[in-house]
Scaffold this active site. Structure first.
Site, short mmCIF file in Angstrom:
data_model
loop_
_atom_site.label_atom_id
_atom_site.label_comp_id
_atom_site.label_asym_id
_atom_site.label_seq_id
_atom_site.Cartn_x
_atom_site.Cartn_y
_atom_site.Cartn_z
N TYR A 90 -23.93 -40.09 -38.88
CA TYR A 90 -24.08 -40.55 -40.27
C TYR A 90 -25.48 -41.13 -40.49
O TYR A 90 -26.23 -40.69 -41.37
CB TYR A 90 -22.98 -41.58 -40.58
CG TYR A 90 -23.20 -42.33 -41.89
CD1 TYR A 90 -23.36 -41.65 -43.09
CD2 TYR A 90 -23.23 -43.73 -41.90
CE1 TYR A 90 -23.56 -42.35 -44.28
CE2 TYR A 90 -23.42 -44.42 -43.09
CZ TYR A 90 -23.59 -43.73 -44.27
OH TYR A 90 -23.79 -44.41 -45.44
N ALA A 134 -24.32 -38.75 -53.55
CA ALA A 134 -23.31 -37.95 -52.86
C ALA A 134 -23.63 -37.87 -51.38
O ALA A 134 -24.78 -37.64 -50.99
CB ALA A 134 -23.27 -36.54 -53.46
N ALA A 135 -22.60 -38.04 -50.56
CA ALA A 135 -22.79 -37.88 -49.10
C ALA A 135 -21.44 -37.98 -48.43
O ALA A 135 -20.48 -38.49 -48.99
CB ALA A 135 -23.71 -38.96 -48.55
N LYS A 139 -28.84 -39.47 -42.55
CA LYS A 139 -29.51 -40.19 -43.65
C LYS A 139 -30.99 -40.35 -43.33
O LYS A 139 -31.86 -40.19 -44.20
CB LYS A 139 -28.86 -41.55 -43.85
CG LYS A 139 -27.48 -41.50 -44.46
CD LYS A 139 -27.55 -41.25 -45.97
CE LYS A 139 -26.18 -41.31 -46.60
NZ LYS A 139 -26.22 -41.19 -48.05
N THR A 167 -7.10 -55.69 -39.44
CA THR A 167 -7.47 -55.86 -38.03
C THR A 167 -8.88 -56.45 -37.96
O THR A 167 -9.82 -55.90 -38.55
CB THR A 167 -7.45 -54.51 -37.28
OG1 THR A 167 -6.16 -53.93 -37.44
CG2 THR A 167 -7.73 -54.72 -35.79
N ASP A 191 -20.61 -51.79 -32.81
CA ASP A 191 -20.72 -52.84 -33.83
C ASP A 191 -21.68 -53.93 -33.35
O ASP A 191 -21.31 -54.73 -32.48
CB ASP A 191 -19.35 -53.48 -34.09
CG ASP A 191 -18.62 -52.88 -35.27
OD1 ASP A 191 -19.26 -52.13 -36.05
OD2 ASP A 191 -17.43 -53.17 -35.43
N ASN A 233 -23.96 -53.74 -46.85
CA ASN A 233 -22.54 -53.52 -47.22
C ASN A 233 -22.36 -53.76 -48.71
O ASN A 233 -22.59 -54.88 -49.18
CB ASN A 233 -21.63 -54.45 -46.43
CG ASN A 233 -21.72 -54.16 -44.94
OD1 ASN A 233 -21.00 -53.33 -44.42
ND2 ASN A 233 -22.65 -54.82 -44.28
N TYR A 289 -17.63 -44.59 -55.74
CA TYR A 289 -17.69 -46.04 -55.96
C TYR A 289 -19.07 -46.49 -56.48
O TYR A 289 -19.20 -46.97 -57.62
CB TYR A 289 -17.34 -46.72 -54.63
CG TYR A 289 -17.61 -48.19 -54.53
CD1 TYR A 289 -17.24 -49.06 -55.55
CD2 TYR A 289 -18.21 -48.72 -53.39
CE1 TYR A 289 -17.48 -50.43 -55.43
CE2 TYR A 289 -18.44 -50.07 -53.26
CZ TYR A 289 -18.08 -50.93 -54.28
OH TYR A 289 -18.32 -52.26 -54.16
N SER A 315 -19.87 -40.19 -45.62
CA SER A 315 -20.36 -41.50 -45.19
C SER A 315 -19.37 -42.29 -44.33
O SER A 315 -19.33 -43.50 -44.39
CB SER A 315 -20.79 -42.32 -46.41
OG SER A 315 -19.75 -42.41 -47.34
N1 LIG Z 1 -20.33 -48.21 -49.96
C1 LIG Z 1 -21.20 -48.72 -49.09
O1 LIG Z 1 -21.03 -49.85 -48.62
C2 LIG Z 1 -22.43 -47.94 -48.69
C3 LIG Z 1 -23.31 -48.51 -47.75
C4 LIG Z 1 -24.45 -47.81 -47.38
C5 LIG Z 1 -24.72 -46.58 -47.95
N2 LIG Z 1 -23.84 -46.03 -48.83
C6 LIG Z 1 -24.15 -44.71 -49.40
O2 LIG Z 1 -23.95 -44.75 -50.78
C7 LIG Z 1 -23.49 -43.49 -51.27
C8 LIG Z 1 -22.24 -43.69 -52.09
O3 LIG Z 1 -21.25 -44.32 -51.29
P1 LIG Z 1 -19.82 -44.67 -51.88
O4 LIG Z 1 -19.29 -45.82 -51.12
O5 LIG Z 1 -19.90 -44.73 -53.36
O6 LIG Z 1 -19.00 -43.37 -51.42
P2 LIG Z 1 -17.93 -42.51 -52.26
O7 LIG Z 1 -17.28 -41.61 -51.25
O8 LIG Z 1 -17.09 -43.39 -53.10
O9 LIG Z 1 -18.86 -41.65 -53.22
C9 LIG Z 1 -19.49 -40.46 -52.83
C10 LIG Z 1 -19.30 -39.47 -53.95
O10 LIG Z 1 -19.99 -38.27 -53.64
C11 LIG Z 1 -19.15 -37.17 -53.93
N3 LIG Z 1 -19.61 -36.05 -53.10
C12 LIG Z 1 -19.61 -35.95 -51.76
N4 LIG Z 1 -20.18 -34.80 -51.38
C13 LIG Z 1 -20.56 -34.16 -52.51
C14 LIG Z 1 -21.23 -32.94 -52.77
N5 LIG Z 1 -21.61 -32.11 -51.81
N6 LIG Z 1 -21.49 -32.61 -54.07
C15 LIG Z 1 -21.12 -33.42 -55.07
N7 LIG Z 1 -20.49 -34.60 -54.88
C16 LIG Z 1 -20.21 -34.96 -53.61
C17 LIG Z 1 -17.76 -37.65 -53.64
O11 LIG Z 1 -16.74 -36.90 -54.28
C18 LIG Z 1 -17.84 -39.08 -54.15
O12 LIG Z 1 -17.54 -39.16 -55.54
C19 LIG Z 1 -23.30 -42.61 -50.04
O13 LIG Z 1 -24.45 -41.80 -49.92
C20 LIG Z 1 -23.23 -43.61 -48.90
O14 LIG Z 1 -23.72 -43.04 -47.69
C21 LIG Z 1 -22.70 -46.69 -49.22
#
Ligand SMILES: NC(=O)c1ccc[n+]([C@@H]2O[C@H](COP(=O)([O-])OP(=O)(O)OC[C@H]3O[C@@H](n4cnc5c(N)ncnc54)[C@H](O)[C@@H]3O)[C@@H](O)[C@H]2O)c1
Length: 331
Positions: free
Chosen positions: A141, A74-75, A145, A204, A287, A170, A11, A77
């Site tokens: 998680y 990537a992570a 980080k 919910t 929460d 968020n 995303y 999460s």
């Molecule tokens: N979406 C949020 O609200 C939010 C909030 C705080 C932090 N984050 C952080 O932002 C980052 C992206 O979040 P997101 O919502 O886009 O998640 P997401 O799951 O949509 O994207 C993560 C991407 O990383 C890829 N991935 C995971 N492990 C991998 C690996 N070992 N090698 C290669 N690719 C890998 C997944 O396939 C995926 O495309 C994450 O690190 C998450 O912790 C997101």
């Protein structure tokens, strides 16, 4: 600049790739597609399917593609999954993160931006939360980080890595081309939209007895395109000759304003024009009542400010993306 984006088919990563390509950067995406999508619109970038925990592969990519910086999105999460299966989080987010740092060290790539999270703070003592608040994560998680942030800082003092860890609150909304589709989805806005569209169960609401004006928790939401702009600014700030930034900078990213669950749902109903089917359940463990970011540091150091992070823009863009990609969104 030539940039490796890990997790670029997810995303946040996919919308950031759009912004980087648009700004004229060369982009290689490394994604194992574990939670990302092979249909992500990454036009102008090269997608390599593989893991960023694979040090030889990352080393080869950094060298062969002459990459100069890494945006590490990537992570793993999911908070609940991290509590049930911490090993996966330590292996992927920490051990895998170190493999990435080592591949960078091996190849002399010294510019790194990390997707971090407000989960590093745990339950804060004061709000809005600034970057000097105590780091007391309450789940693996957030802990993993925090550990990667700290490792990047030590790599800075010892090996000259210049890193920016961005603690997102968020993230919400969509670009025209890419949007949010997680499975399972744990985020309020996409779940509310799925409930409205009839593609998901009723939403919910977890608890209506918090010490907030309407009893529901208050959170800070940031438009994913504002986040992409912050990534651009942070990547610039890792330039070796940039005098304004530390070797290991940490910045919150949010809108600096909080909205309750009920306020978000009212906005969804306003934007979509239909009621959100919902049930009210008990509170979820862990929460906090209010999580709002202090965002002055990002404004001062990165000259970044959110421009699109109103509820109506975030919800409107997420709804438009959902409508345009109904085949993907349907669950
Ligand atoms: N979406 C949020 O609200 C939010 C909030 C705080 C932090 N984050 C952080 O932002 C980052 C992206 O979040 P997101 O919502 O886009 O998640 P997401 O799951 O949509 O994207 C993560 C991407 O990383 C890829 N991935 C995971 N492990 C991998 C690996 N070992 N090698 C290669 N690719 C890998 C997944 O396939 C995926 O495309 C994450 O690190 C998450 O912790 C997101």
């Amino acid at each position: 600049m030539r940039i490796l984006v890990t997790g670029g088919a997810g995303y946040v990563g996919s919308v950031s790739v759009e912004a980087l390509v648009e700004a004229g950067h060369g982009v290689v995406v490394l994604d194992d597609l574990s939670t990302g999508h092979d249909w992500a619109d990454l036009e102008g970038a090269t997608l390599v399917v593989g893991s960023c925990t694979d040090r030889p592969l990352v080393r080869r990519l950094l060298r062969d593609e002459q990459l100069e910086a890494v945006l590490h999105c990537a992570a793993r999460s999911l908070v609940g999954e991290s509590i049930a299966d911490p090993a996966r989080y330590y292996l992927d987010n920490v051990a895998g993160g170190i493999e990435l740092l080592e591949a960078m060290r091996d190849t002399g790539v010294r510019r790194l931006v990390i997707s971090s999270t407000a989960a590093v703070y745990g339950v804060p003592e004061a709000t809005p939360i600034d970057e000097d608040a105590a780091l007391r994560p309450i789940n693996p998680y957030g802990e993993t980080k925090r550990t990667l942030e700290t490792a990047a800082a030590w790599y800075g003092s010892a090996y000259g890595l210049r890193s920016v860890a961005l603690r997102y609150f968020n993230v919400a909304g969509a670009s025209r081309r890419n949007g949010e589709l997680h499975d399972p989805e744990t985020h309020l806005i996409p779940n509310a939209l799925a409930a409205v569209a009839g593609d998901g169960p009723p939403l919910t609401v977890f608890g209506e007895d918090y010490p907030t004006p309407d009893g529901t928790p208050i959170r800070d939401y940031l438009h994913v395109e504002d986040l992409a702009a912050a990534h651009l600014a942070a990547l610039e700030a890792t330039a070796p000759d940039d005098p304004g930034t530390d070797r290991a900078l940490v910045c919150n990213l949010g809108s600096g304003r909080g909205f309750s669950v009920r306020e978000v749902l009212a906005a969804v109903e306003r934007v979509v024009g239909r009621p959100v089917p919902l049930t009210v359940g008990p509170r979820r463990a862990g929460d906090p009542p209010v999580l709002v970011a202090a965002i002055e540091r990002a404004a001062e150091v990165l000259a970044w400010r959110p421009a699109r992070s109103t509820l109506d823009e975030m919800i409107g863009s997420a709804w438009a993306w959902r409508q345009a990609h109904a085949d993907r969104s349907r669950r």
